[in-house]
Write an enzyme that holds these catalytic residues in place. Structure first.
Site, short mmCIF file in Angstrom:
data_model
loop_
_atom_site.label_atom_id
_atom_site.label_comp_id
_atom_site.label_asym_id
_atom_site.label_seq_id
_atom_site.Cartn_x
_atom_site.Cartn_y
_atom_site.Cartn_z
N HIS A 158 0.96 -1.06 -0.12
CA HIS A 158 0.14 0.15 -0.06
C HIS A 158 1.09 1.18 -0.12
O HIS A 158 0.24 2.23 -0.28
CB HIS A 158 -0.91 0.06 1.37
CG HIS A 158 -2.13 -0.89 1.08
ND1 HIS A 158 -3.39 -0.55 0.68
CD2 HIS A 158 -1.94 -2.37 1.31
CE1 HIS A 158 -4.17 -1.79 0.73
NE2 HIS A 158 -3.28 -2.77 1.02
N ASP A 366 3.69 9.28 -1.05
CA ASP A 366 2.41 8.53 -0.40
C ASP A 366 2.29 7.50 -1.49
O ASP A 366 2.25 7.77 -2.77
CB ASP A 366 1.35 9.42 -0.45
CG ASP A 366 0.24 9.26 0.76
OD1 ASP A 366 0.34 7.92 1.17
OD2 ASP A 366 -0.19 9.97 1.24
C1 G6P Z 1 -0.89 3.22 6.31
C2 G6P Z 1 -0.42 1.78 6.10
C3 G6P Z 1 -1.46 0.84 6.73
C4 G6P Z 1 -1.56 1.34 8.05
C5 G6P Z 1 -2.16 2.75 8.17
C6 G6P Z 1 -2.22 3.11 9.78
O1 G6P Z 1 -2.03 3.68 5.58
O2 G6P Z 1 -0.29 1.48 4.56
O3 G6P Z 1 -1.01 -0.44 6.80
O4 G6P Z 1 -2.68 0.37 8.66
O5 G6P Z 1 -1.20 3.58 7.57
O6 G6P Z 1 -1.08 3.04 10.53
P1 G6P Z 1 -1.13 2.12 11.66
O7 G6P Z 1 0.53 1.95 11.92
O8 G6P Z 1 -1.71 2.94 12.84
O9 G6P Z 1 -1.46 0.81 11.49
#
Ligand code: G6P
Length: 474
Positions: A158, A366
């Site tokens: 992602h 991003d």
């Molecule tokens: C990004 C990443 C996700 C992640 C999100 C939130 O979008 O691609 O994999 O879940 O951030 O970050 P966190 O560390 O809170 O899961």
């Protein structure tokens, strides 16, 4: 249809005790599971003091099974706070300068991936299709293969994939990015990201087919393709319309007192370019006095990864710049920047986007940035707001109706905000219609379908690729 097994670090189990939704990733996973049986497997979001191997918690909801594991405090520190978020996250976002590597944390990362594979293994059937998400789980297929699972396994990254020179800054990169060769298909957000990974695979002596979509490593094949992640466009547009009557949106609009609204929504993260964006707004007020008192900038920024030092620093930095600008330009009856650290539901945000005249999405880097797509989907087609978008967000490759900016150029971002605020309605409508049509066609269902089709094809193609590869090799 075979079952779909989704694996991601965070799992959004529906229900009152749901951990914080994993944003766009949760929407993507739900779309992939639509109408088919499956399991969503990952971390529960809970940390325990217990160091014994965690026992999975199984919850059944509407044909779906959610299997989650707690992490011990040591695993949480080494795998999540450590290697995933202090090494992989900065390096994959081109911030090599922020990476803090220790071999203990790498060992923790590999250990948790093995632990995930061991915990998932008993749930797997030979016909299952497995789809792993994001940078926390790069070596998962390698671990599953070592346990004897021959299933098709796909991976989607992602976040950005930088050029090979930067990937090779990762100490022992063969153990992490290099382990992607154990998947059948690796999906990336943009063609540029896919090309970076292809070049890395070439350096690692992968033998490419004619189209460079498949690489052979010692008799097994990995496919590399771009699948730009999308949103549920029609549902989001409807949610935005419905939210206009909500207390939150009505209250916000009343509070603006007829002023224009500029909106930014980002997790508090150094990759999002929030300090530069706030400075750009300050520069607009410094240089364009006609906008003073006429426009309010609402920046919604839920805190994130709060134990990681770089996140503590960005928190301090943003608060300080916001304070300076509000101090410099604020009036008794007008606060230029409203800076809010709480999170809002997706539905509430949809209404806020629709209320905004300008959406600011200016990350320094991003993978995709779904806020950009959601902002467009949420607009009123008869009176749409304008998107100011960083060229370094994956979304910039698709959203050509946005005002594309270099987020490092504060004056240029300020100029783009002024252009957005002044843009005539006909131009706003034309730009919006173009972007909305694209988002309506390439929505999240199509994204999930394309990835899963490519994953099943990836199992048939290698035989076809064998011949051209040998021709090339000779
Ligand atoms: C990004 C990443 C996700 C992640 C999100 C939130 O979008 O691609 O994999 O879940 O951030 O970050 P966190 O560390 O809170 O899961």
């Amino acid at each position: 249809m075979s079952r779909l097994i989704l694996v991601s670090n965070r799992v959004a189990v529906p229900g009152p005790e749901a951990p914080r939704q994993a944003g766009g990733l949760a929407v993507a996973v739900n779309a992939a599971l639509k109408g088919r049986d499956g399991i969503w497997f990952g971390w529960s979001g809970k940390v325990t003091e217990d160091r014994a191997a965690p026992r999975p918690t199984v919850v059944e909801r509407q044909r779906r099974t959610f299997v989650t594991l707690d992490l011990s405090n040591v695993d949480f520190q080494e795998y999540y706070n450590g290697f995933a978020n202090r090494v992989l996250w900065p390096i994959l976002h081109y911030r090599v300068d922020l990476a803090e590597f220790t071999s203990v944390e790498l060992a923790g990362y590999l250990r948790v991936n093995a632990l995930f594979a061991n915990a998932l293994s008993p749930f797997l059937l030979p016909d299952d299709v497995i789809w792993v998400h994001d940078y926390h789980l790069l070596p998962l297929a390698k671990e599953l293969r070592a346990l004897g699972h021959e299933n098709p396994i796909g991976f989607f990254l992602h976040i950005p994939c930088p050029p090979p020179d930067m990937l090779m800054v990762l100490p022992q990169h063969a153990e992490t990015v290099g382990a992607l060769t154990h998947y059948d298909l690796v999906g990336l957000q943009t063609e540029a990201d896919a090309d970076n990974l292809r070049r890395y695979f070439e350096i690692r002596h992968g033998i490419a087919g004619r189209t460079r979509e498949a690489f052979e490593f010692g008799g097994s094949y990995v496919h590399v393709r771009a699948f730009p992640v999308a949103i549920d466009t029609a549902a989001y547009a409807q949610a935005a319309l419905n939210a206009m009557k909500s207390r939150l949106v009505v209250g916000l609009r009343d509070s603006l007192g007829g002023r224009r609204l500029i909106l930014g929504v980002d997790r508090l993260d150094y990759s999002k370019g929030i300090p530069g964006r706030v400075q750009a707004f300050g520069h607009l007020l410094d240089t364009r006095p006609e906008w003073r008192g006429q426009v309010t900038y609402l920046q919604i920024t839920p805190k994130s990864r709060a134990e990681v030092p770089e996140y503590i620093e960005i928190d301090r930095q943003v608060s300080s710049i916001v304070g300076q600008i509000n101090g410099r330009h604020g009036e008794a009856d007008w606060t230029p920047i409203r800076y809010v650290n709480r999170s809002y539901s997706r539905a509430a945000l949809a209404g806020l986007f629709r209320s905004a005249n300008v959406g600011l999405v200016t990350p320094l880097r991003d993978g995709m940035n779904l806020v950009a797509k959601e902002f467009v989907a949420a607009q009123d087609p008869e009176n749409p707001g304008v998107l100011v978008l960083s060229r370094f967000a994956g979304a910039a490759a698709e959203l050509d109706g946005a005002l594309i900016v270099n987020p490092h150029e504060v004056e240029a971002v300020a100029e783009a905000i002024a252009t957005a605020l002044d843009m005539p309605i006909e131009e706003r409508k034309e730009r919006h219609a173009r972007m909305f049509a694209h988002l309506a066609e390439y929505d999240i269902d199509r994204w999930a379908h394309q990835f899963l089709t490519a994953l099943s094809e990836s199992r048939q193609r290698p035989r076809m690729l064998g011949r051209p590869r040998q021709l090339f090799a000779s």
